[in-house]
Scaffold this motif. Structure first.
Motif, PDB file in Angstrom:
ATOM      1  N   GLY A   1     122.877  13.549  -6.796  1.00 21.32           N
ATOM      2  CA  GLY A   1     123.153  13.889  -5.409  1.00 21.32           C
ATOM      3  C   GLY A   1     122.535  12.970  -4.383  1.00 21.32           C
ATOM      4  N   PHE A   2     121.954  11.840  -4.806  1.00 22.69           N
ATOM      5  CA  PHE A   2     121.346  10.906  -3.856  1.00 22.69           C
ATOM      6  C   PHE A   2     122.382   9.895  -3.371  1.00 22.69           C
ATOM      7  CE2 PHE A   2     117.552  12.227  -6.242  1.00 22.69           C
ATOM      8  CZ  PHE A   2     116.692  12.512  -5.194  1.00 22.69           C
TER       9      PHE A   2
ATOM     10  N   LEU B   1     117.679   7.099   0.800  1.00 21.52           N
ATOM     11  CA  LEU B   1     118.607   6.111   0.270  1.00 21.52           C
ATOM     12  C   LEU B   1     117.930   5.410  -0.903  1.00 21.52           C
ATOM     13  CD1 LEU B   1     121.238   4.413   0.385  1.00 21.52           C
ATOM     14  CD2 LEU B   1     120.013   2.836   1.911  1.00 21.52           C
ATOM     15  N   GLY B   2     118.593   5.388  -2.058  1.00 22.11           N
ATOM     16  CA  GLY B   2     118.045   4.716  -3.235  1.00 22.11           C
ATOM     17  C   GLY B   2     118.689   3.365  -3.462  1.00 22.11           C
ATOM     18  N   VAL B   3     117.906   2.411  -3.985  1.00 20.55           N
ATOM     19  CA  VAL B   3     118.389   1.053  -4.260  1.00 20.55           C
ATOM     20  C   VAL B   3     117.907   0.643  -5.648  1.00 20.55           C
ATOM     21  CG1 VAL B   3     118.381  -1.356  -3.529  1.00 20.55           C
ATOM     22  CG2 VAL B   3     118.268   0.457  -1.802  1.00 20.55           C
TER      23      VAL B   3
ATOM     24  N   ALA C   1     111.667  10.346  -4.796  1.00 16.87           N
ATOM     25  CA  ALA C   1     112.834  10.648  -3.969  1.00 16.87           C
ATOM     26  C   ALA C   1     113.149  12.141  -3.966  1.00 16.87           C
ATOM     27  CB  ALA C   1     114.039   9.852  -4.475  1.00 16.87           C
ATOM     28  N   SER C   2     113.041  12.789  -5.122  1.00 17.55           N
ATOM     29  CA  SER C   2     113.320  14.225  -5.202  1.00 17.55           C
ATOM     30  C   SER C   2     112.337  15.026  -4.373  1.00 17.55           C
ATOM     31  CB  SER C   2     113.282  14.678  -6.666  1.00 17.55           C
ATOM     32  OG  SER C   2     114.270  14.029  -7.435  1.00 17.55           O
ATOM     33  N   ALA C   3     111.044  14.680  -4.466  1.00 19.60           N
ATOM     34  CA  ALA C   3     110.036  15.413  -3.704  1.00 19.60           C
ATOM     35  C   ALA C   3     110.223  15.214  -2.202  1.00 19.60           C
ATOM     36  CB  ALA C   3     108.639  14.958  -4.132  1.00 19.60           C
ATOM     37  N   LEU C   4     110.562  14.003  -1.797  1.00 22.40           N
ATOM     38  CA  LEU C   4     110.783  13.748  -0.372  1.00 22.40           C
ATOM     39  C   LEU C   4     112.044  14.449   0.132  1.00 22.40           C
ATOM     40  CD1 LEU C   4     109.877   9.939  -0.210  1.00 22.40           C
ATOM     41  CD2 LEU C   4     108.539  11.841   0.702  1.00 22.40           C
ATOM     42  N   ARG C   5     113.074  14.484  -0.702  1.00 21.15           N
ATOM     43  CA  ARG C   5     114.291  15.191  -0.301  1.00 21.15           C
ATOM     44  C   ARG C   5     114.025  16.690  -0.154  1.00 21.15           C
ATOM     45  NH1 ARG C   5     119.594  14.890  -4.059  1.00 21.15           N
ATOM     46  NH2 ARG C   5     118.135  15.935  -5.478  1.00 21.15           N
ATOM     47  N   ASP C   6     113.207  17.249  -1.038  1.00 25.53           N
ATOM     48  CA  ASP C   6     112.871  18.668  -0.946  1.00 25.53           C
ATOM     49  C   ASP C   6     112.116  18.996   0.336  1.00 25.53           C
ATOM     50  OD1 ASP C   6     114.089  19.026  -3.372  1.00 25.53           O
ATOM     51  OD2 ASP C   6     112.229  19.028  -4.542  1.00 25.53           O
ATOM     52  N   SER C   7     111.421  17.981   0.874  1.00 24.68           N
ATOM     53  CA  SER C   7     110.686  18.209   2.122  1.00 24.68           C
ATOM     54  C   SER C   7     111.553  17.948   3.348  1.00 24.68           C
ATOM     55  CB  SER C   7     109.445  17.305   2.165  1.00 24.68           C
ATOM     56  OG  SER C   7     109.820  15.944   2.246  1.00 24.68           O
TER      57      SER C   7
ATOM     58  N   TYR D   1     118.465   6.618   7.504  1.00 27.00           N
ATOM     59  CA  TYR D   1     117.696   7.281   6.450  1.00 27.00           C
ATOM     60  C   TYR D   1     116.224   7.240   6.838  1.00 27.00           C
ATOM     61  CZ  TYR D   1     121.894   6.988   3.583  1.00 27.00           C
ATOM     62  OH  TYR D   1     123.160   7.127   3.102  1.00 27.00           O
ATOM     63  N   ASP D   2     115.517   8.299   6.444  1.00 28.39           N
ATOM     64  CA  ASP D   2     114.080   8.351   6.727  1.00 28.39           C
ATOM     65  C   ASP D   2     113.293   7.473   5.767  1.00 28.39           C
ATOM     66  OD1 ASP D   2     114.345  10.351   8.807  1.00 28.39           O
ATOM     67  OD2 ASP D   2     114.730  11.794   7.206  1.00 28.39           O
ATOM     68  N   VAL D   3     113.736   7.453   4.501  1.00 29.65           N
ATOM     69  CA  VAL D   3     113.014   6.717   3.464  1.00 29.65           C
ATOM     70  C   VAL D   3     114.027   5.960   2.606  1.00 29.65           C
ATOM     71  CG1 VAL D   3     111.426   6.856   1.503  1.00 29.65           C
ATOM     72  CG2 VAL D   3     111.224   8.494   3.390  1.00 29.65           C
ATOM     73  N   ILE D   4     113.724   4.688   2.317  1.00 26.41           N
ATOM     74  CA  ILE D   4     114.517   3.898   1.376  1.00 26.41           C
ATOM     75  C   ILE D   4     113.649   3.633   0.152  1.00 26.41           C
ATOM     76  CG2 ILE D   4     115.786   1.763   0.984  1.00 26.41           C
ATOM     77  CD1 ILE D   4     116.278   1.581   3.969  1.00 26.41           C
TER      78      ILE D   4
END
Length: 574
Positions: free
Chosen positions: A458-459, A442-444, A431-437, A416-419
């Protein structure tokens, strides 16, 4: 003469309030709940020290109103649905802790030389934990929605139900004792009949009257509050008149309004009044304590306090471990029952009023309350650090494969690029803004509901505690470019028990050399986090204000857009 007496009473109440404010401020500096401060005020104001509290009748009246209002609010928030939602863990843990504490507390009290009746009173008093204190501490730590917080809230509600049963039983015993003295068993049957009749009235009120009445009263919030206070006082007075106690009358008043949609609004508006009136209950309690007698109770109080501080958490840890929960969850939940509550003191005071126990027994339980509430406050506040100390010895309380809670220990092989740690509104927004880019996220989170909500969006998300190094070792940290810590900030700022502090230290110790972004709300907090090797400190309010100012400035520099727009529609700059 009357004016002089009234003037003196006013002076006395004023002195008590000033003393309460001063001692309360000192307690706040020591991170102690107001209950500890208020009992200390009573001891200071009593005959053994300053001898300020002399108007016993007036103080007792305010104390009785406070107890009735407290029971009213308990009834108002008696949420059976939460116990049903949590299922077996709340019921089994709550009842298991109550039975364990009662049985072993009774045996310890007997060993300390108490007579059997006093021993059973003391044992039952030791079973109750303070919902008010625990909810406040967990809310301050932003852990009320974590798994251990929800489980703790569930078995605290089970304890509240036990409180109700204990007080009903005590009232019946009190009536039975009085009737036996008079040789009139019929009085007991009469009181039981009155109680059944009042219960039928409350059921009728809930079914046909409560919601429409409260909806009309809610149009004037001040009237709604006045009605709630009057209703609590009325049913408390009726309960006392009919012989089963104002405490149960106040409780039934709360239950009668618990099904209305305005119960939370009523509870929020009455919380401050409850605290104010309970001040006089604790003042009356503290003022009634003879310090010379308390000295003889120090030894037994220390023994019983150690039993509550150690025994109660251990039984919760044992039960939750047997049910398949991890040792960390059991430990954090167990710490919440390492104290007795204000109900313990009310229960003992009822026993004194009936004549079953002496003032010395009430003083003993009060000392236990002071010790356990003061100590458990620090235990809950620094719970994660305590877990780090005791973690090696807690493995015996955990099954080899815990199955009762979401498993966040499985190795995650996908990069994953970002946790993102913390899946509340702010964390999910990032997380939504980073996914759009185009970033892989990965969320914790330590809240099963937050993890489920993120998965529904959808995460990829896992359940886990960011302060647990063992859990962090299973995350694909070394493949991530950024770690984002978006958990809410503690009211006390950054401490060693703060998850942000623990995460920064843990991931660096694990060898993570990427970038770390941490959210903060105060400038001083931001400076501390930066000093702990955070690469970027996010300040949501400041950052949003700067972005808003840039948008406003952009539009201020293009006024002709507004003039040329005939419909008055203005497009926000991008």
């Amino acid at each position: 003469m009357t004016e002089a007496i009234e003037g003196y009473l006013f002076y006395e109440i004023a002195a008590l309030l000033v003393l309460a404010a001063g001692v309360g401020f000192l307690g706040l500096m020591l991170r102690q709940p107001l209950i500890v401060s208020f009992i200390a005020v009573g001891i200071l104001a009593g005959p053994s020290v300053l001898n300020i509290a002399q108007s016993d009748q007036q103080i007792d009246l305010l104390a009785e109103l406070g107890i009735a209002l407290l029971l009213f609010l308990v009834g108002l928030k008696l949420d059976f649905n939460l116990v049903r939602t949590l299922g077996p863990v709340a019921l089994v843990t709550g009842l298991g802790q109550v039975i364990f504490t009662t049985v072993f507390g009774f045996l310890i009290a007997l060993a300390l030389g108490l007579d059997p009746l006093t021993a059973i009173y003391v044992a039952i008093a030791l079973t109750f934990s303070s919902t008010i204190i625990i909810v406040k501490l967990l809310s301050d730590k932003r852990e009320i929605d974590a798994l251990h917080g929800r489980i703790a809230l569930g078995f605290l509600i089970v304890q509240d139900l036990v409180v109700v049963v204990a007080m009903i039983t005590l009232s019946a015993i009190g009536v039975g004792g009085a009737a036996a003295g008079d040789g009139a068993i019929g009085d007991v049957l009469a009181v039981l009949g009155y109680g059944f009749g009042m219960l039928l009235f409350v059921v009728f009120f809930i079914r046909y009257v409560a919601t429409p009445l409260v909806e009309r009263l809610a149009r004037a919030p001040e009237l709604l509050v006045s009605f709630a206070i009057g209703w609590a006082a009325l049913l408390a007075a009726v309960g006392h008149y009919l012989g089963f106690g104002k405490e149960l009358g106040g409780l039934l008043a709360g239950v009668s309004l618990a099904s209305t949609p305005f119960r939370e609004a009523i509870a929020a508006r009455l919380a401050s009044l409850r605290d104010f009136l309970l001040l006089f209950f604790f003042i009356a309690l503290g003022a009634s304590l003879d310090l010379s007698v308390l000295g003889a109770s120090v030894g037994p109080a220390i023994v019983l306090s150690l039993f509550v501080l150690i025994g109660n958490p251990l039984i919760v840890l044992t039960i939750m471990g047997a049910m398949g929960y991890r040792k960390r969850t059991g430990f954090l939940a167990g710490l919440t029952v390492a104290q007795i509550s204000e109900f313990s003191l009310i229960f003992m005071a009822m026993g004194v009023a009936i004549g079953h126990v002496s003032d010395e027994a009430l003083g003993l339980v009060t000392l236990v309350g002071l010790v356990t509430i003061a100590a458990s406050t620090y235990m809950i506040t620094f719970s994660h650090r305590l877990y780090g100390v005791f973690e090696p010895a807690l493995s015996i309380f955990e099954r080899r494969h815990p199955k009762a809670e979401p498993d966040g220990s499985a190795k995650i092989d996908r990069p994953y690029d970002v946790i993102v740690f913390g899946l509340g509104r702010y964390g999910l927004g990032i997380a939504s803004a980073l996914r759009d880019s185009g970033k892989r996220i990965l969320g914790v989170d330590f809240s099963p509901e937050a993890v489920g909500n993120a998965k529904g969006m959808g995460f990829d998300a896992v359940f886990g505690d960011a302060t647990d190094p063992e859990f962090l070792a299973h995350l694909p940290l070394m493949r991530a470019e950024w770690l984002v810590m978006a958990v809410p900030e503690h009211d006390t700022g950054v401490t060693h028990d703060d998850p942000r502090h623990a995460l920064l230290k843990a991931v660096r110790d694990l060898g993570f050399e990427g970038n770390i972004a941490v959210a903060a709300h105060r400038e001083t907090t931001a400076d501390i986090l930066a000093s702990l090797r955070a690469d970027l400190v996010l300040m949501p309010y400041r950052d949003a204000a700067l972005a808003a100012a840039q948008m406003i400035t952009g539009r201020m520099h293009a006024p002709e857009q507004a003039v040329d727009d005939p419909d008055g529609q203005r497009e926000l700059p991008t």
